[in-house]
Design an enzyme around this catalytic site. Sequence first.
Site, mmCIF file in Angstrom:
data_model
loop_
_atom_site.group_PDB
_atom_site.id
_atom_site.type_symbol
_atom_site.label_atom_id
_atom_site.label_comp_id
_atom_site.label_asym_id
_atom_site.label_seq_id
_atom_site.Cartn_x
_atom_site.Cartn_y
_atom_site.Cartn_z
ATOM 1 N N ARG A 490 -11.970 1.994 0.556
ATOM 2 C CA ARG A 490 -10.394 2.551 0.754
ATOM 3 C C ARG A 490 -10.463 2.236 -0.314
ATOM 4 O O ARG A 490 -9.963 1.173 -1.389
ATOM 5 C CB ARG A 490 -9.837 1.784 1.648
ATOM 6 N N ALA A 491 -8.600 2.385 -0.733
ATOM 7 C CA ALA A 491 -8.485 2.674 -2.265
ATOM 8 C C ALA A 491 -7.318 1.322 -2.409
ATOM 9 O O ALA A 491 -7.704 0.534 -3.282
ATOM 10 C CB ALA A 491 -7.156 4.223 -2.304
ATOM 11 N N ASP A 492 -6.967 1.033 -0.823
ATOM 12 C CA ASP A 492 -6.288 -0.916 -1.212
ATOM 13 C C ASP A 492 -7.290 -1.575 -0.803
ATOM 14 O O ASP A 492 -6.751 -3.019 -1.002
ATOM 15 C CB ASP A 492 -5.690 -0.339 0.974
ATOM 16 N N ASP A 493 -8.611 -1.851 -0.907
ATOM 17 C CA ASP A 493 -9.441 -3.083 -0.502
ATOM 18 C C ASP A 493 -10.239 -2.303 -2.169
ATOM 19 O O ASP A 493 -11.388 -3.868 -2.404
ATOM 20 C CB ASP A 493 -10.731 -1.810 0.417
ATOM 21 N N VAL A 494 -9.698 -1.393 -3.142
ATOM 22 C CA VAL A 494 -10.291 -2.036 -4.438
ATOM 23 C C VAL A 494 -10.316 -3.460 -5.518
ATOM 24 O O VAL A 494 -9.568 -3.357 -5.319
ATOM 25 C CB VAL A 494 -9.376 -0.664 -5.218
#
Length: 611
Positions: A490-494
């Site tokens: 997820r982009a949020d988890d990068v």
Amino acid sequence: MESSSLSKINQLLNIADNNPEQFWWERRNLISWFKEPDLPKEGKAPLAKWYVNGTTNISFNAIDRHLNQGDKIAFYWINEFKESRRVTFSELFDMVNEASSFLRQLGVRKGERVSLLMPSVPEAVAFSLAVHRLGGVLVIHYIGLSDETLAFRLKDCESKIAIIYPKTYKNGREIDIQDYFEKVIQSHETPIEKVVIVPRKGNAEVRDKTEIVYERGEVRGNKVSPEEIEANEPSTIYYTSGTTGKPKGLYHSTAGYIISLNWAFSCLMGPKNDEIWWTISELGWPVWPMANLYVIPVMGLTGVLFEGYIGYEKDIFIKNVENFKVNLVWSSTTTLYTLKTLGDESVTGDATKLRIILNTGEPLNVGAWKWLKERLPRTTIADAYWMTEHLFPVAGTPFGLGEIPYKLGSAGIHFPGSRFMVLDDDGKEVKPGERGYIVIASDSPAFAKMWNDPDGERLKKTYWSRFPGYFYTGDYGYYDEDGYLYVLGRADDVILKDDLRIGTMEIENVLVSYPEIAEASAVGVNGKIFAFIVPRKRYEGMENTIKEHLRNSGYIINSIYVVNKLPKTKSGKIMRRLLRSIIAGEELGDFSTLDDIKIIDEIKETIKKSS
Ligand code: ATP
Ligand code: MG
């Protein structure tokens, strides 16, 4: 990379990209119509209408048109205790008609939202199709959402009628669904007026003034003609998994949704008429209805319904595959992790008929793939990357169209009918090998719309504003020179580390490649990396050994925590944001879809102990 199947797929891609309306128009005959549509498309994304003015009915497509093979088995059912049943297409036809007649008397009409809380049993198929027969909008809920979350959803979709099963058994435990539902509607304000209890083995009792027991005998033999439903009318509402935040409610259309799903599965699996298909999923996840309502019966295939937990006994998976001679399995990444945790016994047996295992839900972990492939070398392990908002592969491995080269760690190639792009922070397309945000660049009938969003403003704001003109998936990844897409998480988890941006999957792929690790999750907090591992077997000093391994693969990890379970949504997706918040000591945000709330304290305790 050349292969005859690839060039066939490329031809399809060209047609789909150059003339999407024509492409989807040609696919309209995947279903039967009462009235053919006038136009392929009207308006534009994200509010386009497809197959305009065509009328059809989902239940007609799923059963009536298969009555010429009425004795064929539509579904096998089995539970954890090895009790089993079989239902033919003509029996299913009767069940659906009788259920429709009953629901019609209760007032179910076109557009009426009907909630369903049932385990994976033939009655769940019959009642769902009965709702569609009357033109109702089906809302399937997970059993065991928190009371507040279920009450919110009942209100959000304004559902006056619910259909429930009194109880189910999961992992050897009895779950009293009736009791749970009664508590929710007695302690919260909800629109529910009537609750239909579908008896399990003939027994059910009324305990609340809203309840009414379904009695098959009263309506036996009744026929209900299927309502004509316009292609763009809503058929079903789903809530997203809630992995990255509060779940969003979306609805799918009646025709475009079913057409795109059937096209997707012809590409992914190319099911043959005599094949047996088992989908390992709970009802509340879109995967169950997608397969068991909208594809298996629509294609006239035979499905397997399994009620319970796949890990209840070590050999449930392989025994079901053997006994029902299963050819196709559709399952989640989390199921593959469970099989690896259970050990080799879970997949040791006669799997000669098992042609394809299709993965969905999270990136197909390289370690899990290798473990399974070594044990089931003759089975193709396929992948499809999609989301509740677009139940059509953004990328996938269309083995149903022929043999294509498989690349480890990749979700697959462009899928005929959808086109992804990878963009940088400024919305510019990146080159092969460069990382960025995955968007969908094409329009198709597979797009859902948001519920309670009549003018589409919330839809546009939520999904189409970050990169104007594109649907933003929220995922991070790259594609290679051959066009294969790699979803890195997820982009949020990068994970931000020095000047690097690391996708969670990059580290998790390495971790799960160790034989002693069943599943793993990596998160970044303040420039440091933390990993959580679920071991198959624990041993002294495990954390340090794994840390050292990771150092050799180029990842310097701050801490490794050995845990019994990872925090997952009900659909089996790892909620990495919870791990981050726990480490950072921050508010946890919305965790209404967390499957097991006890995990939060367990993880806090593990972190405390090791510090
Ligand atoms: P929310 O949107 O509420 O945060 P969610 O995104 O988990 O929840 P779903 O729609 O159930 O809700 O899941 C879609 C997401 O699952 C995708 O955006 C992607 O991150 C992930 N996903 C699904 N299948 C795959 C796959 N085969 N490979 C990689 N990622 C996948
Ligand atoms: Mg999402």
